[in-house]
Design a protein around this motif. Structure first.
Motif, short mmCIF file in Angstrom:
data_model
loop_
_atom_site.label_atom_id
_atom_site.label_comp_id
_atom_site.label_asym_id
_atom_site.label_seq_id
_atom_site.Cartn_x
_atom_site.Cartn_y
_atom_site.Cartn_z
N ALA A 42 -54.10 168.55 52.93
CA ALA A 42 -54.01 169.79 54.42
C ALA A 42 -55.11 171.19 54.14
O ALA A 42 -55.10 172.27 53.33
N ILE A 43 -55.53 171.57 55.23
CA ILE A 43 -56.34 172.22 55.18
C ILE A 43 -56.49 173.04 56.94
O ILE A 43 -56.38 172.26 57.38
N VAL A 44 -55.57 174.22 56.69
CA VAL A 44 -55.83 174.98 58.13
C VAL A 44 -56.65 175.97 58.02
O VAL A 44 -57.38 176.62 58.15
N ILE A 45 -57.33 175.83 59.45
CA ILE A 45 -58.45 175.81 59.35
C ILE A 45 -58.52 177.22 61.08
O ILE A 45 -59.98 177.75 61.23
N GLU A 91 -66.08 178.19 49.68
CA GLU A 91 -64.84 177.63 48.63
C GLU A 91 -64.65 176.32 48.18
O GLU A 91 -64.86 175.55 49.69
N THR A 92 -65.23 175.41 47.25
CA THR A 92 -65.42 174.12 47.09
C THR A 92 -63.55 173.58 47.28
O THR A 92 -63.37 174.04 46.36
N VAL A 93 -63.62 172.86 48.79
CA VAL A 93 -62.58 172.33 48.67
C VAL A 93 -62.35 170.95 47.48
O VAL A 93 -61.03 170.49 47.10
N GLU A 94 -63.25 169.85 48.16
CA GLU A 94 -62.97 168.43 47.04
C GLU A 94 -64.96 168.13 47.03
O GLU A 94 -65.63 168.36 47.72
N LEU A 95 -64.75 168.32 45.34
CA LEU A 95 -66.24 167.55 44.89
C LEU A 95 -65.93 165.85 44.57
O LEU A 95 -64.95 165.77 43.58
N GLN A 96 -66.44 165.21 45.78
CA GLN A 96 -66.95 164.26 45.25
C GLN A 96 -67.91 163.63 43.90
O GLN A 96 -68.79 164.03 43.22
N ALA A 97 -67.97 162.37 42.89
CA ALA A 97 -68.71 162.51 42.04
C ALA A 97 -69.67 161.71 42.29
O ALA A 97 -70.48 162.10 41.55
N ARG A 98 -69.74 160.55 43.24
CA ARG A 98 -71.37 160.70 43.73
C ARG A 98 -71.59 161.04 45.31
O ARG A 98 -70.00 161.15 46.10
N VAL A 122 -56.21 176.54 52.42
CA VAL A 122 -56.29 174.93 51.75
C VAL A 122 -54.54 174.70 51.30
O VAL A 122 -53.82 175.35 49.90
N LYS A 123 -53.44 173.87 51.43
CA LYS A 123 -52.56 173.41 50.48
C LYS A 123 -52.44 172.27 50.89
O LYS A 123 -53.60 171.25 50.21
N ALA A 124 -51.48 171.80 49.68
CA ALA A 124 -51.04 170.98 48.34
C ALA A 124 -51.65 170.50 48.32
O ALA A 124 -52.15 168.88 48.34
N GLY A 125 -52.66 170.80 47.02
CA GLY A 125 -53.54 170.71 46.86
C GLY A 125 -54.67 170.06 47.27
O GLY A 125 -56.04 168.95 46.92
N TYR A 147 -63.06 180.55 59.87
CA TYR A 147 -63.53 179.12 59.49
C TYR A 147 -63.67 178.50 59.79
O TYR A 147 -64.09 178.29 60.85
N THR A 148 -65.21 177.83 58.66
CA THR A 148 -65.75 176.76 59.29
C THR A 148 -65.61 175.98 57.66
O THR A 148 -65.83 176.05 57.09
N LEU A 149 -64.82 174.88 58.53
CA LEU A 149 -64.64 173.19 57.28
C LEU A 149 -66.57 172.46 57.49
O LEU A 149 -66.38 172.05 58.36
N ILE A 150 -66.94 172.17 56.25
CA ILE A 150 -68.28 171.64 56.30
C ILE A 150 -67.49 170.41 55.52
O ILE A 150 -66.99 170.16 54.06
#
Length: 633
Positions: free
Chosen positions: A535-538, A590-597, A529-532, A555-558
């Motif tokens: 970018a994600i290198v899988i 690893e949670t990369v991004e969690l949305q509010a909704r 996980v790059k730049a906050g 890796y698997t990105l979901i």
């Protein structure tokens, strides 16, 4: 109500042909409006599979662990951990598991009935994210009517529904169709688990079964592919580029996986090994073949680079730098390096080193015929062209395998080709156009370009200067270092990521770049996980050869309705392990991004297209209502 701005009558007439009555318009509007509110489909991203079929097959079957999570959610209080693991194995490998149960005499009618009930309960839960029409399309056609009936029956509603539901299940077991329906349910559940599969490049080389991976993918209902440099190399070989052919053969010999060529694609290595044995009688046959094809490659590559100065690859054209008398190579700049060996039977001192001998020409002609006439290879390459591209913009994510060529200061690098300047997205578009011209016309310039895409420093699929000559012939390891595009360093900065995303028309503040190509060395502390999170290198090293470098097994990105989650696979079971002890993937999430909704279909690219169609349908409905067009009765 959408404003009734006058649309061209031609457009309205075309819409009216597709939706000839008001009732059909009503139906479609209701369907589309409701679809927008459903949760977005689950997307899985994988990269750099490199022929590791067993790992890929297990990940494809267990949907990167999603099925195990759903089983735990539904049956966590009703089944033990061991029972859940065995049930998961049945979903992953139904044929094999049923055969195992038969051999141990445990495949009783009660066993079939119990597992059909469990599969039905799991499929119902997983189907709630989809409209009924899409779910029915996921069911194998031969079993669709019965499974749809089971899925829509409500035994909890009243006694009649319960009796009907029980009779359906009992009849399946009674007529000895339990195994067939278990397999059909397993297919349905896997399709419900992953709505779309993205492969961010590199099926080929290193591992032993890229052909089996592609065969498996061709059965998946929703796949897109972003070409990697290894894929482009094999595409060029299949289309007849001799430089690509020589490289593919050399790589297969170096990685010890010539079975891919001989058994997978029916391309015999015998003519080459026989030829090489005469040239290098003291070498092992495989090593002799590798040395022979390597010299052919250097000759072919040298001629290709000479006729394509825009590739800017002169640093790879080095055969003429060999000093045969001193057993050294004098590199550009005057540096003298000792040769690993100084026996070159296909080069005559004082002659043009880039000219192929008659024997080499004959071998290459045989290989070219074998590659271009391999129906299995052509089928796979046609699939790569059909499903693939150099990049893809999907639901806020920018997918490409390699890099966007940059200057050291982070600005887009301008590349001149054929007298025209390109950079950023325009360079990607031009490169893809050339790759497709190779398939359409098979002419030398486009075939040469596929080789450039494989290994050129300016190639968006490569982005580094390969040192094939130095690694093959020079003993000084310091010459092996391969300079790379600044992109691979600058991707760590949010400023660069935002600039790249915006160059491709994406939201720089919310979008994500998803790359492969460069293995992430987790054991050395590198993060994918790059730049906050921009970018994600899988590329986590699916290939076993990389496991010691990366420290993980891929890796698997979901991407689901709640955001992005990255699975770091510590160990991936195979079929034998799964059947023997209900083995599975061992992963760290690893949670990369969690949305509010929760994200909905309306938030996706598909949803935006639906909204445009809804606008068109409202305009058509208005045209019917105000008499501009007359609907059919």
């Amino acid at each position: 109500m959408v404003r009734s701005a006058a649309r061209p009558s031609k457009v309205l007439r075309l819409l009216a042909e597709k939706y000839p009555t008001k009732e059909i318009v009503y139906e479609q509007l209701i369907y589309l409006q409701s679809r927008l509110a459903l949760p977005k489909g689950i997307e899985h991203f994988l990269s750099d599979l490199h022929g590791e079929y067993e790992s890929f097959f297990h990940i494809l079957n267990n949907c990167s662990g999603v099925i195990r999570e759903k089983v735990e959610y539904v049956f966590g209080t009703r089944m033990t951990r061991a029972e859940q693991a065995e049930f998961c194995t049945l979903i992953y490998y139904p044929k094999e598991k049923i055969e195992q149960m038969r051999e141990t005499r445990r495949a009783t009618p009660a066993w079939y009935r119990a597992n059909l009930e469990r599969l039905l309960a799991l499929a119902k839960l997983m189907s709630f994210k989809y409209p009924a029409s899409k779910v029915s399309g996921f069911i194998p056609a031969r079993y669709a009517s019965v499974i749809v009936e089971l899925m829509t029956t409500r035994p909890e509603a009243d006694a009649a529904q319960m009796a009907y539901w029980q009779r359906l299940l009992s009849a399946i077991v009674q007529i000895d169709a339990g195994a067939d329906f278990i397999e059909a349910f397993a297919v349905l559940i896997k399709r419900l688990a992953v709505d779309r599969l993205h492969i961010v490049g590199d099926f080929f080389d290193r591992g032993h079964r890229p052909d089996a991976i592609l065969d498996s993918l061709m059965e998946h209902p929703n796949v897109d592919i972003e070409w990697g440099n290894h894929d482009l190399l094999w595409m060029g070989a299949a289309l007849g580029s001799e430089a690509c052919i020589a490289t593919v053969v050399r790589n297969s010999l170096r990685y010890g996986n010539t079975d891919v060529l001989e058994r997978g694609y029916g391309i015999s290595m015998r003519p080459l090994t026989t030829f090489a044995a005469h040239l290098y009688p003291d070498e092992r046959p495989i090593r002799a073949a590798e040395r022979a094809i390597t010299m052919m490659l250097f000759k072919l590559e040298g001629a290709l680079i000479a006729r394509n100065p825009d590739f800017q690859m002169d640093g790879r054209r080095l055969l003429h730098c060999i000093d045969y008398r001193s057993s050294c190579a004098v590199l550009p700049g005057g540096r003298r390096c000792e040769l690993e060996h100084a026996y070159f039977p296909t080069i005559e001192e004082g002659s043009d080193p880039y000219v192929l001998t008659e024997g080499e020409q004959a071998i290459l002609a045989e290989l070219r015929t074998a590659f271009t006439e391999s129906s299995a290879l052509r089928r796979h390459v046609d699939y790569l062209y059909q499903k693939g591209s150099l990049y893809n913009c999907a639901n806020g994510n920018l997918l490409f395998h390699g890099c966007v060529p940059l200057h050291a200061d982070g600005s887009l690098r301008e590349i001149v080709f054929g007298g025209k300047a390109y950079r950023g997205r325009a360079w990607f578009d031009f490169c893809e156009r050339m790759a497709r011209e190779a398939q359409l016309y098979g002419e030398e310039p486009a075939l040469d370009f596929l080789y450039f895409l494989w290994c050129g420093r300016l190639s968006p699929a490569s982005g580094r200067e390969m040192k094939t000559f130095e690694r093959a012939l020079l003993s000084d390891a310091s010459t092996w270092k391969e300079p790379a595009d600044p992109y691979f360093r600058l991707i760590d900065t949010e400023e660069t990521c935002r600039m790249v995303l915006e160059e491709f028309g994406m939201d720089g503040a919310r979008g994500h770049i998803i790359n492969g190509h460069v293995p992430v060395k987790v054991k050395k502390g590198e993060s994918p996980v790059k730049a906050g999170g921009r970018a994600i290198v899988i590329d986590g090293g699916f290939c076993r050869a990389y496991h010691t470098k990366t420290g993980i097994a891929g890796y698997t990105l979901i991407s689901n309705s709640r955001g992005l989650r990255l699975l770091q696979h510590q160990k991936v079971a195979n079929v034998r392990e799964a059947l023997r002890g209900s083995g599975d993937i061992e992963s760290v999430a690893e949670t990369v991004e969690l949305q509010a909704r929760h994200g909905t279909v309306g938030d996706t690219d598909e949803g935006r297209a639906m909204k445009e169609e809804i606008t068109d349908l409202y305009n058509l409905l208005l045209a019917y209502q105000n008499g501009m067009l007359k609907p059919k009765e």
